[in-house]
Design an enzyme around this catalytic site. Sequence first.
Site, PDB file in Angstrom:
ATOM      1  CE  LYS A  22      -1.817   1.588   4.033  1.00  0.00           C
ATOM      2  NZ  LYS A  22      -1.353   2.874   4.366  1.00  0.00           N
ATOM      3  CG  ASN A  23       2.387   2.336   3.636  1.00  0.00           C
ATOM      4  OD1 ASN A  23       1.094   3.009   3.306  1.00  0.00           O
ATOM      5  ND2 ASN A  23       2.626   2.292   4.742  1.00  0.00           N
ATOM      6  CB  CYS A 117      -5.068  10.007  11.858  1.00  0.00           C
ATOM      7  SG  CYS A 117      -3.587   9.213  12.180  1.00  0.00           S
ATOM      8  NE  ARG A 122       0.649  10.159  10.562  1.00  0.00           N
ATOM      9  CZ  ARG A 122      -0.322   9.255   9.995  1.00  0.00           C
ATOM     10  NH1 ARG A 122      -1.316   8.598  10.216  1.00  0.00           N
ATOM     11  NH2 ARG A 122       0.380   8.806   8.901  1.00  0.00           N
ATOM     12  CG  ASP A 306       3.049   1.102   9.656  1.00  0.00           C
ATOM     13  OD1 ASP A 306       3.355   1.486   8.370  1.00  0.00           O
ATOM     14  OD2 ASP A 306       2.685   1.816  10.517  1.00  0.00           O
ATOM     15  NE  ARG A 398      -7.163   4.216   5.217  1.00  0.00           N
ATOM     16  CZ  ARG A 398      -6.284   4.962   5.920  1.00  0.00           C
ATOM     17  NH1 ARG A 398      -6.485   5.030   7.176  1.00  0.00           N
ATOM     18  NH2 ARG A 398      -5.314   5.487   5.458  1.00  0.00           N
TER      19      ARG A 398
HETATM   20  C1  EPZ Z   1       4.162   6.637   6.608  1.00  0.00           C
HETATM   21  O1  EPZ Z   1       3.393   7.731   7.204  1.00  0.00           O
HETATM   22  C2  EPZ Z   1       2.927   5.742   6.268  1.00  0.00           C
HETATM   23  N1  EPZ Z   1       2.163   6.148   5.342  1.00  0.00           N
HETATM   24  C3  EPZ Z   1       2.857   5.053   7.614  1.00  0.00           C
HETATM   25  O2  EPZ Z   1       2.029   3.960   7.565  1.00  0.00           O
HETATM   26  C4  EPZ Z   1       3.764   4.759   8.457  1.00  0.00           C
HETATM   27  O3  EPZ Z   1       3.356   4.458  10.175  1.00  0.00           O
HETATM   28  C5  EPZ Z   1       4.853   5.978   8.753  1.00  0.00           C
HETATM   29  O4  EPZ Z   1       5.035   6.532   7.531  1.00  0.00           O
HETATM   30  C6  EPZ Z   1       5.836   5.547   9.655  1.00  0.00           C
HETATM   31  O5  EPZ Z   1       6.724   4.509   9.007  1.00  0.00           O
HETATM   32  C7  EPZ Z   1       2.235   5.963   4.211  1.00  0.00           C
HETATM   33  O6  EPZ Z   1       3.476   5.851   3.776  1.00  0.00           O
HETATM   34  C8  EPZ Z   1       1.392   6.513   3.362  1.00  0.00           C
HETATM   35  P1  EPZ Z   1       6.033  10.091   8.793  1.00  0.00           P
HETATM   36  P2  EPZ Z   1       3.905   9.418   7.206  1.00  0.00           P
HETATM   37  O7  EPZ Z   1       5.928  11.251   8.153  1.00  0.00           O
HETATM   38  O8  EPZ Z   1       4.936   9.593   6.143  1.00  0.00           O
HETATM   39  C9  EPZ Z   1       6.730  13.056  12.217  1.00  0.00           C
HETATM   40  C10 EPZ Z   1       0.045   2.454   7.743  1.00  0.00           C
HETATM   41  O9  EPZ Z   1      -0.306   2.057   8.747  1.00  0.00           O
HETATM   42  N2  EPZ Z   1       6.476  14.314  11.320  1.00  0.00           N
HETATM   43  O10 EPZ Z   1       6.976   9.118   8.643  1.00  0.00           O
HETATM   44  O11 EPZ Z   1       2.654  10.233   7.414  1.00  0.00           O
HETATM   45  C11 EPZ Z   1       5.395  12.468  12.517  1.00  0.00           C
HETATM   46  O12 EPZ Z   1       4.538  13.023  13.589  1.00  0.00           O
HETATM   47  C12 EPZ Z   1       0.420   3.808   7.833  1.00  0.00           C
HETATM   48  O13 EPZ Z   1       0.083   1.958   6.691  1.00  0.00           O
HETATM   49  C13 EPZ Z   1       6.682  15.704  11.659  1.00  0.00           C
HETATM   50  O14 EPZ Z   1       6.944  15.732  12.739  1.00  0.00           O
HETATM   51  O15 EPZ Z   1       4.647   9.179   8.530  1.00  0.00           O
HETATM   52  C14 EPZ Z   1       5.926  11.244  13.076  1.00  0.00           C
HETATM   53  O16 EPZ Z   1       6.134  11.151  14.495  1.00  0.00           O
HETATM   54  C15 EPZ Z   1       0.344   4.418   9.104  1.00  0.00           C
HETATM   55  N3  EPZ Z   1       6.640  16.459  10.505  1.00  0.00           N
HETATM   56  C16 EPZ Z   1       7.137  10.821  12.324  1.00  0.00           C
HETATM   57  O17 EPZ Z   1       7.586  12.232  11.705  1.00  0.00           O
HETATM   58  C17 EPZ Z   1       6.117  16.203   9.267  1.00  0.00           C
HETATM   59  O18 EPZ Z   1       6.209  17.124   8.501  1.00  0.00           O
HETATM   60  C18 EPZ Z   1       6.989   9.840  11.216  1.00  0.00           C
HETATM   61  O19 EPZ Z   1       6.191  10.296  10.508  1.00  0.00           O
HETATM   62  C19 EPZ Z   1       5.999  14.806   9.013  1.00  0.00           C
HETATM   63  C20 EPZ Z   1       6.183  13.797   9.927  1.00  0.00           C
END
Ligand code: EPZ
Length: 433
Positions: A22-23, A117, A122, A306, A398
């Site tokens: 998915k990702n 969420c 996020r 995840d 999803r």
């Molecule tokens: C991706 O989400 C995945 N989704 C998530 O999968 C996964 O859990 C996550 O990466 C971590 O591996 C997709 O790829 C579509 P992040 P993403 O930005 O990119 C902080 C699932 O279950 N952050 O890597 O949205 C954030 O708060 C989903 O399939 C900031 O601070 O996650 C978090 O603590 C859930 N500022 C950390 O970074 C930003 O601008 C990692 O989040 C962006 C993120």
Amino acid sequence: MDQLIVKGGYPLHGNVRISGAKNSGLPILIASLLSEYPLRVSNIPHLQDVTTALDLLGRLGAKVELDESMTVEVNARRVTNFRATYEIVETMRASILVLGPLLARFGQAQVSMPGGCAIGSRPIGLHIAGLKALGAKFDMEDGYIQATAHKLHGAHIFMDVVSVTGTENLMMAATLAKGTTVIENAAQEPEVVDLADCLNGMGACIEGAGTSKIIIDGVDELHGHSHTIIADRIEAGTYLVAGAATGGDVRVRDVQPENLVAVLEKLNDSGAHISTGRDWVQLNMNGRRPKSVNVRTAPFPGFPTDMQAQVLMLNSIASGTGSITETIFENRFQHVQELQRMGANIAMNGSTAFVTGVDGLKGARVTATDLRASACLALAGLVATSQTVIQKIHHIDRGYNCIEEKLSQLGAHITRVHDSGTTASFSSLYEAV
Ligand code: EPZ
């Protein structure tokens, strides 16, 4: 709302084919916006989020064709709309990934601010800061991000926090920027590498994907390409944990074992016998009860957040006490209360769950809160001594393609009850094994 009904006590045995990631699929489908030539993507999983992504691309004006083998062709030649609306973004947060491509190719984008969420707030500040460094300008109006760019230019970007979609957004934007872009502290997830491979196949010039430093030399335009996405390592890990929890013997097929190293190490520590081949992984518990393990989630190559809920569930019926520390998201323990209602012995201390295994969980009516928590509850039902009913399973749809068919095929007693109360049979939806 559909429900899953699970009758526990049956060890899982057999082979299960793992779907496309998915990702990976989401950013790669959205990368089609960078080119006026068609992008064909194979091994696309049949998931709600993919449907939403294709709907979004269609609304932007791209031509989307899906064939029965789950190969999608997206032709973004005639994109005339640059707005990702609230109802789309609210349904799928990954819609934020259109920012980079639309700014790079069209110089404009309006994207509804994604809210938080179930698992956390996020934020997207890293996406915005990086795109600003590349020359984009941002306003906020009526809850929408209004982004414009005359022509993106290369920049040296250090990401304060490792962000998967943040890295992907900036990498896509930089492919058409004038000059060279360096992204430091980049996410190293396999899905980032898969996206980079697809972009390079479209004519981009990206080096270092899979490391913390990615270098992108901008080009004038990208061309068409055909790409097959990698397997979903989280789906694979979920079924392997199901095999471990039920004392069974499960092989996951069509996977990349190298993307599962951190998960396989913990399953090995739990007492599972693990064997791997070029595109498969087999887990055999030989009927043994798992041993508790200690996990601390981290960006790749660390243990994936995840998979946190699934391994916490494994600990709940293992021998001993294990600690599970979540370092990525601030609210990713909502499955704990539901597991406690099933008899799990879990003590929370800040971002760490201390789980002392019990001999067995008791079936209950439980409610799914997010994608991976709902998978964890389905696994809990497999080991509960009586029936478990899982509500709000739209979360599970999803991210898991035909979960009840795949688990049933491994010997689980699990059925989906639709709103009308009818029970789903083995549907033709289930792709050939
Ligand atoms: C991706 O989400 C995945 N989704 C998530 O999968 C996964 O859990 C996550 O990466 C971590 O591996 C997709 O790829 C579509 P992040 P993403 O930005 O990119 C902080 C699932 O279950 N952050 O890597 O949205 C954030 O708060 C989903 O399939 C900031 O601070 O996650 C978090 O603590 C859930 N500022 C950390 O970074 C930003 O601008 C990692 O989040 C962006 C993120």
